[in-house]
Design a protein around this motif. Sequence first.
Motif, PDB file in Angstrom:
ATOM      1  N   THR A 169       0.611  -1.673  -0.006  1.00 53.90           N
ATOM      2  CA  THR A 169       0.131  -0.145   0.199  1.00 53.90           C
ATOM      3  C   THR A 169       0.736   1.024   0.297  1.00 53.90           C
ATOM      4  O   THR A 169       0.254   2.762  -0.134  1.00 53.90           O
ATOM      5  N   GLY A 170       1.996   1.058  -0.307  1.00 56.39           N
ATOM      6  CA  GLY A 170       2.750   1.806   0.024  1.00 56.39           C
ATOM      7  C   GLY A 170       3.073   2.384  -1.652  1.00 56.39           C
ATOM      8  O   GLY A 170       2.308   2.389  -1.896  1.00 56.39           O
ATOM      9  N   ILE A 171       4.020   3.610  -1.987  1.00 52.34           N
ATOM     10  CA  ILE A 171       4.515   4.624  -2.883  1.00 52.34           C
ATOM     11  C   ILE A 171       5.069   3.574  -3.682  1.00 52.34           C
ATOM     12  O   ILE A 171       6.029   2.804  -3.253  1.00 52.34           O
ATOM     13  N   PRO A 172       4.944   3.521  -4.795  1.00 53.03           N
ATOM     14  CA  PRO A 172       5.781   2.543  -6.230  1.00 53.03           C
ATOM     15  C   PRO A 172       6.926   2.818  -5.944  1.00 53.03           C
ATOM     16  O   PRO A 172       7.660   1.737  -6.182  1.00 53.03           O
ATOM     17  N   TRP A 173       7.763   3.586  -6.551  1.00 53.80           N
ATOM     18  CA  TRP A 173       8.534   4.783  -7.018  1.00 53.80           C
ATOM     19  C   TRP A 173       9.554   4.371  -5.325  1.00 53.80           C
ATOM     20  O   TRP A 173      11.033   5.139  -5.407  1.00 53.80           O
ATOM     21  N   LEU A 174       8.567   4.737  -4.096  1.00 52.63           N
ATOM     22  CA  LEU A 174       9.878   4.382  -2.884  1.00 52.63           C
ATOM     23  C   LEU A 174      10.226   3.800  -2.819  1.00 52.63           C
ATOM     24  O   LEU A 174       9.449   2.371  -2.474  1.00 52.63           O
ATOM     25  N   ILE A 175      11.860   3.799  -1.707  1.00 47.42           N
ATOM     26  CA  ILE A 175      12.239   2.838  -1.816  1.00 47.42           C
ATOM     27  C   ILE A 175      12.547   2.383  -0.309  1.00 47.42           C
ATOM     28  O   ILE A 175      12.836   3.165   0.386  1.00 47.42           O
ATOM     29  N   SER A 176      12.684   1.436   0.641  1.00 42.98           N
ATOM     30  CA  SER A 176      13.540   1.828   2.068  1.00 42.98           C
ATOM     31  C   SER A 176      13.733   0.549   2.154  1.00 42.98           C
ATOM     32  O   SER A 176      13.384  -0.602   1.412  1.00 42.98           O
ATOM     33  N   LYS A 177      14.546   0.703   2.946  1.00 44.83           N
ATOM     34  CA  LYS A 177      14.890  -1.345   3.739  1.00 44.83           C
ATOM     35  C   LYS A 177      14.432  -2.186   4.271  1.00 44.83           C
ATOM     36  O   LYS A 177      13.580  -1.812   5.794  1.00 44.83           O
ATOM     37  N   VAL A 178      14.551  -2.988   4.172  1.00 43.36           N
ATOM     38  CA  VAL A 178      13.540  -4.116   5.439  1.00 43.36           C
ATOM     39  C   VAL A 178      14.240  -4.905   6.076  1.00 43.36           C
ATOM     40  O   VAL A 178      13.713  -5.493   6.791  1.00 43.36           O
ATOM     41  N   SER A 179      15.503  -5.501   5.116  1.00 37.69           N
ATOM     42  CA  SER A 179      16.357  -6.150   5.982  1.00 37.69           C
ATOM     43  C   SER A 179      17.391  -5.690   6.767  1.00 37.69           C
ATOM     44  O   SER A 179      18.024  -5.523   4.970  1.00 37.69           O
ATOM     45  N   ASP A 180      18.335  -6.024   7.370  1.00 38.55           N
ATOM     46  CA  ASP A 180      19.949  -5.590   7.813  1.00 38.55           C
ATOM     47  C   ASP A 180      20.878  -6.613   7.204  1.00 38.55           C
ATOM     48  O   ASP A 180      22.022  -6.430   6.557  1.00 38.55           O
ATOM     49  N   GLY A 181      20.300  -7.714   7.013  1.00 43.03           N
ATOM     50  CA  GLY A 181      21.119  -8.838   6.634  1.00 43.03           C
ATOM     51  C   GLY A 181      22.124  -9.510   7.762  1.00 43.03           C
ATOM     52  O   GLY A 181      21.973  -8.488   8.253  1.00 43.03           O
ATOM     53  N   THR A 182      22.683 -10.202   7.065  1.00 39.87           N
ATOM     54  CA  THR A 182      23.469 -10.922   7.632  1.00 39.87           C
ATOM     55  C   THR A 182      25.279 -11.728   7.406  1.00 39.87           C
ATOM     56  O   THR A 182      25.006 -11.514   6.252  1.00 39.87           O
ATOM     57  N   PRO A 183      26.485 -11.179   7.406  1.00 40.07           N
ATOM     58  CA  PRO A 183      27.146 -11.955   6.558  1.00 40.07           C
ATOM     59  C   PRO A 183      27.915 -12.898   6.933  1.00 40.07           C
ATOM     60  O   PRO A 183      26.973 -13.645   7.508  1.00 40.07           O
ATOM     61  N   GLN A 184      28.094 -13.722   6.338  1.00 38.69           N
ATOM     62  CA  GLN A 184      29.195 -14.893   6.542  1.00 38.69           C
ATOM     63  C   GLN A 184      29.750 -14.838   6.882  1.00 38.69           C
ATOM     64  O   GLN A 184      31.244 -14.498   7.427  1.00 38.69           O
ATOM     65  N   LYS A 185      29.954 -16.137   7.928  1.00 32.94           N
ATOM     66  CA  LYS A 185      30.886 -15.885   8.688  1.00 32.94           C
ATOM     67  C   LYS A 185      30.978 -17.766   9.552  1.00 32.94           C
ATOM     68  O   LYS A 185      30.592 -18.681   9.039  1.00 32.94           O
ATOM     69  N   GLN A 186      31.595 -17.682  10.433  1.00 33.00           N
ATOM     70  CA  GLN A 186      32.727 -19.296  10.296  1.00 33.00           C
ATOM     71  C   GLN A 186      32.757 -19.066  11.565  1.00 33.00           C
ATOM     72  O   GLN A 186      32.953 -18.296  12.665  1.00 33.00           O
ATOM     73  N   ILE A 187      31.818 -20.013  12.571  1.00 38.21           N
ATOM     74  CA  ILE A 187      32.057 -20.370  14.318  1.00 38.21           C
ATOM     75  C   ILE A 187      32.686 -21.441  14.493  1.00 38.21           C
ATOM     76  O   ILE A 187      32.714 -22.508  14.110  1.00 38.21           O
ATOM     77  N   THR A 188      33.648 -21.247  15.334  1.00 38.50           N
ATOM     78  CA  THR A 188      34.214 -22.555  15.081  1.00 38.50           C
ATOM     79  C   THR A 188      34.240 -22.513  17.345  1.00 38.50           C
ATOM     80  O   THR A 188      34.587 -21.740  17.843  1.00 38.50           O
ATOM     81  N   THR A 189      34.245 -23.942  17.894  1.00 38.14           N
ATOM     82  CA  THR A 189      34.569 -24.285  19.496  1.00 38.14           C
ATOM     83  C   THR A 189      35.821 -25.076  19.352  1.00 38.14           C
ATOM     84  O   THR A 189      36.162 -26.073  19.060  1.00 38.14           O
TER      85      THR A 189
END
Length: 277
Positions: free
Chosen positions: A74-94
């Motif tokens: 229901t927004g403005i067709p040509w107006l853009i906004s951020k919806v997700s910050d995302g996450t970087p690729q990570k390596q987790i080691t125990t």
Amino acid sequence: MILKLFKKIILVLLVLSLFGCTATVKKGTVVVLQTLSTENEAVIAEPFTMTETSEEVILAKQKTVVAAALANSTGIPWLISKVSDGTPQKQITTYRITYDSLGNVLSKVEVPDSKQIIESTPITYRYGAKPQVGAYFYPSFSRYGADCGGCYLTANGTSGTASGSQLGLTSVRQSDGTWKDGFTYDGYYVIATSTSIPLCTIVEITDHAFTGSGLKPGVPFKAIALDRGVGGSLLDLFVGSENNLDVINYTRKATPKATIIRFATWTKNSLGQKICK
């Protein structure tokens, strides 16, 4: 004969000596053997302790994508906004870490098969946004003056705006009621927008190719929506008079970007004049 007699004498003396030692213990004396008291027992620390900890390493930053508007937007067709910050690729080691009783690290060993890779998710922007700080769009531009075809120019050479602010051919009335030469209102360049953008919205214009009246190509500037008269994502930049549009020259080859940075308040000043502040 003498040797046997000597042995007997030695034996007698030995018996008497033993009898003398035991005779010093009086009848009724209790012999207490010392035992370890639990109250005074020293606490003996474990020789070492072990813990497990996970460590995270960023392998790659997340990408940025711009998605199409949702079907039910229901927004403005040509107006853009951020919806997700995302996450970087990570390596987790125990790791298993061993400490001595004083807390010093004795060893740090990777736990077998504990390493895992977490794939990135993108920073996501989406079309179809509602007006909000941080939302942006790619406008096309035009220029207009206080004496435009749809404007009402008074005898003293001023014209009103949809916000209540006043524009002149060479000046702009500021929020405090005073007039200032040039094309800015409280430091912001004046623009007319479609009704999709609320009046008093302040935007930052980047990647533009305007030249003149303080503007330089590629140098960002801020503008405020004080007027109407255009549609869609078009922005109409106020330049004083229709007879002198090139006072701010515009190159259409540029791809400017407009980002909403603030919403000013539509109110009245001390003189009762409608203003954006």
